[in-house]
Design a protein around this motif. Structure first.
Motif, mmCIF file in Angstrom:
data_model
loop_
_atom_site.group_PDB
_atom_site.id
_atom_site.type_symbol
_atom_site.label_atom_id
_atom_site.label_comp_id
_atom_site.label_asym_id
_atom_site.label_seq_id
_atom_site.Cartn_x
_atom_site.Cartn_y
_atom_site.Cartn_z
ATOM 1 N N GLY A 4 0.779 -1.224 0.000
ATOM 2 C CA GLY A 4 0.000 0.000 0.000
ATOM 3 C C GLY A 4 0.816 1.281 0.000
ATOM 4 N N GLN A 5 0.447 2.192 0.888
ATOM 5 C CA GLN A 5 0.979 3.552 0.885
ATOM 6 C C GLN A 5 0.977 4.090 2.304
ATOM 7 O OE1 GLN A 5 -1.250 6.079 -1.748
ATOM 8 N NE2 GLN A 5 0.209 7.772 -1.671
ATOM 9 N N ARG A 13 10.580 -2.546 -1.179
ATOM 10 C CA ARG A 13 10.942 -3.267 -2.404
ATOM 11 C C ARG A 13 12.415 -3.100 -2.785
ATOM 12 N NH1 ARG A 13 5.451 -1.985 -5.971
ATOM 13 N NH2 ARG A 13 4.164 -3.583 -4.961
ATOM 14 N N GLY A 14 13.272 -3.295 -1.815
ATOM 15 C CA GLY A 14 14.703 -3.269 -2.083
ATOM 16 C C GLY A 14 15.342 -1.917 -1.961
ATOM 17 N N GLY A 15 14.552 -0.842 -1.910
ATOM 18 C CA GLY A 15 15.096 0.501 -1.758
ATOM 19 C C GLY A 15 15.084 0.938 -0.307
ATOM 20 N N THR A 16 15.969 1.889 0.016
ATOM 21 C CA THR A 16 16.034 2.442 1.368
ATOM 22 C C THR A 16 15.890 3.953 1.295
ATOM 23 O OG1 THR A 16 17.488 0.666 2.131
ATOM 24 C CG2 THR A 16 17.402 2.659 3.470
ATOM 25 N N LEU A 17 14.941 4.495 2.036
ATOM 26 C CA LEU A 17 14.656 5.921 2.054
ATOM 27 C C LEU A 17 15.022 6.445 3.435
ATOM 28 C CD1 LEU A 17 11.031 5.491 0.669
ATOM 29 C CD2 LEU A 17 13.165 5.425 -0.618
ATOM 30 N N THR A 18 16.035 7.280 3.502
ATOM 31 C CA THR A 18 16.498 7.802 4.778
ATOM 32 C C THR A 18 16.035 9.234 4.942
ATOM 33 O OG1 THR A 18 18.452 6.383 4.724
ATOM 34 C CG2 THR A 18 18.507 8.255 6.233
ATOM 35 N N ALA A 19 15.306 9.496 6.016
ATOM 36 C CA ALA A 19 14.765 10.827 6.252
ATOM 37 C C ALA A 19 15.872 11.776 6.679
ATOM 38 C CB ALA A 19 13.684 10.764 7.325
ATOM 39 N N LEU A 25 3.693 1.990 -2.903
ATOM 40 C CA LEU A 25 4.045 0.846 -3.728
ATOM 41 C C LEU A 25 3.085 0.807 -4.906
ATOM 42 C CD1 LEU A 25 4.633 -1.919 -0.996
ATOM 43 C CD2 LEU A 25 6.200 -0.169 -1.847
ATOM 44 N N GLY A 26 3.635 0.914 -6.118
ATOM 45 C CA GLY A 26 2.803 0.906 -7.307
ATOM 46 C C GLY A 26 2.687 -0.475 -7.903
#
Length: 318
Positions: A154-155, A173-179, A188-189
């Motif tokens: 979802g989102q 999905r394999g990516g890392t988002l660092t704030a 997730l699309g």
């Protein structure tokens, strides 16, 4: 066909539909179907509604639709493309009962999740907030040295509490988002696609095999596998628009818009035209009325909407 008590009459009718359309109906199967049909009024109702789908499709290709008799189902010729579409829907729904639990197990075991049409705000122990969109799920791992949230489905919109000693990251999905700041949205699309929109400050996006990309306030970025798009400007008022009850689509495939609407409406939505699924749409829809949104998108693309059951919506050409 076994009559599983946990399956609804509608699901059982779909199973019989597929079995009786394969062109090799044995007498014992026909007898079992007749018995199933006669044992419960809901069975007859479900079968009649399923026949309605077939009859509605007569408007698309009347010369090709063979009749289906409740007590006498004869072998028929191999279906052509339009009939293969409706059979594919039936087959996928038949499998859904058995596969849904397996596919959703990760969501069931999630720390937090929402059902279709449900939104939820979660306050983490560090003071950060996560707002979950419908049909979404996350796992949370907060330690003395790091803060990690995994978006399973979802989102979600993240508002991060400051803590210089513990980085806050979202994995998807394999990516890392660092704030590197406070507020951003992650979705997730279709397929393996992920989109990120930053409402405040910055977020660093990293995927395996590619350099990291820093996304600033009012910017969005997408990634899939090892490919990251360049950050681009977004309308600040539309970041996290779903939190305000709006679904905004800018030149996206119909399949993507329908995937979003499904999370708000629940049930099964199927586009019975590969070409139509790829057509582009731009629209602002009310998230509280997903059915109306589906009707609007279909009308704009010249598609017909058929709702044979409450939980099933089909989009097909006129």
């Amino acid at each position: 066909m076994e009559d599983h008590a946990e399956e609804t009459p509608d699901e059982q009718a779909l199973q019989w539909f597929v079995r009786l359309r394969d062109g090799q109906v044995r007498p014992a199967e026909q007898k079992a179907f007749d018995t199933w049909l006669a044992t419960n009024p809901d069975h007859a109702r479900a079968w009649a509604e399923l026949e309605t789908i077939w009859q509605d499709l007569d408007q698309v290709a009347p010369a090709e639709r063979p009749a289906i008799a409740a007590s006498s189902v004869a072998p028929v010729a191999r279906p052509r493309r339009w009939r293969q579409g409706i059979l594919a829907v039936a087959a996928s729904l038949v499998l859904a009962a058995g596969l849904a639990s397996l596919l959703a197990q990760s969501d069931w075991l999630a720390d937090y999740r929402t059902a279709a049409g449900e939104r939820r705000i979660v306050t983490l122990t560090d003071g950060s907030q996560v707002e979950l969109a419908p049909a979404s799920a996350i796992d949370v791992d907060l330690t003395t040295t790091r803060r990690t949230v995994r978006l399973l489905s979802g989102q979600a919109f993240f508002t991060v509490a400051s803590d210089p000693n513990r980085p806050f990251s979202v994995t998807a999905r394999g990516g890392t988002l660092t704030a590197l700041g406070t507020a951003f949205d992650v979705k997730l699309g279709l397929g393996a696609a992920v989109s990120v929109a930053v409402d405040e400050s910055r977020v660093e996006v990293r995927v395996p095999g590619a350099p990291g990309v820093v996304v600033g306030t009012g910017q969005g970025v997408g990634y899939e596998g090892t490919a990251i798009s360049r950050p681009g400007p977004l309308d600040p008022g539309e970041i996290g628009d779903w939190r305000r009850g709006r679904l905004v689509f800018h030149d996206v495939r119909l399949a993507e818009a329908i995937a979003d609407l499904k999370r708000y409406s629940g049930g099964h939505i199927q586009i019975l035209s590969g070409a139509a699924a790829q057509r582009r749409v731009t629209a602002v829809l009310d998230a509280r009325s997903p059915a109306a949104g589906i009707d609007m998108l279909a009308s704009g693309l010249g598609l017909r909407v058929v709702r044979p059951f409450e939980w099933l919506t089909l989009l097909l050409p006129f």
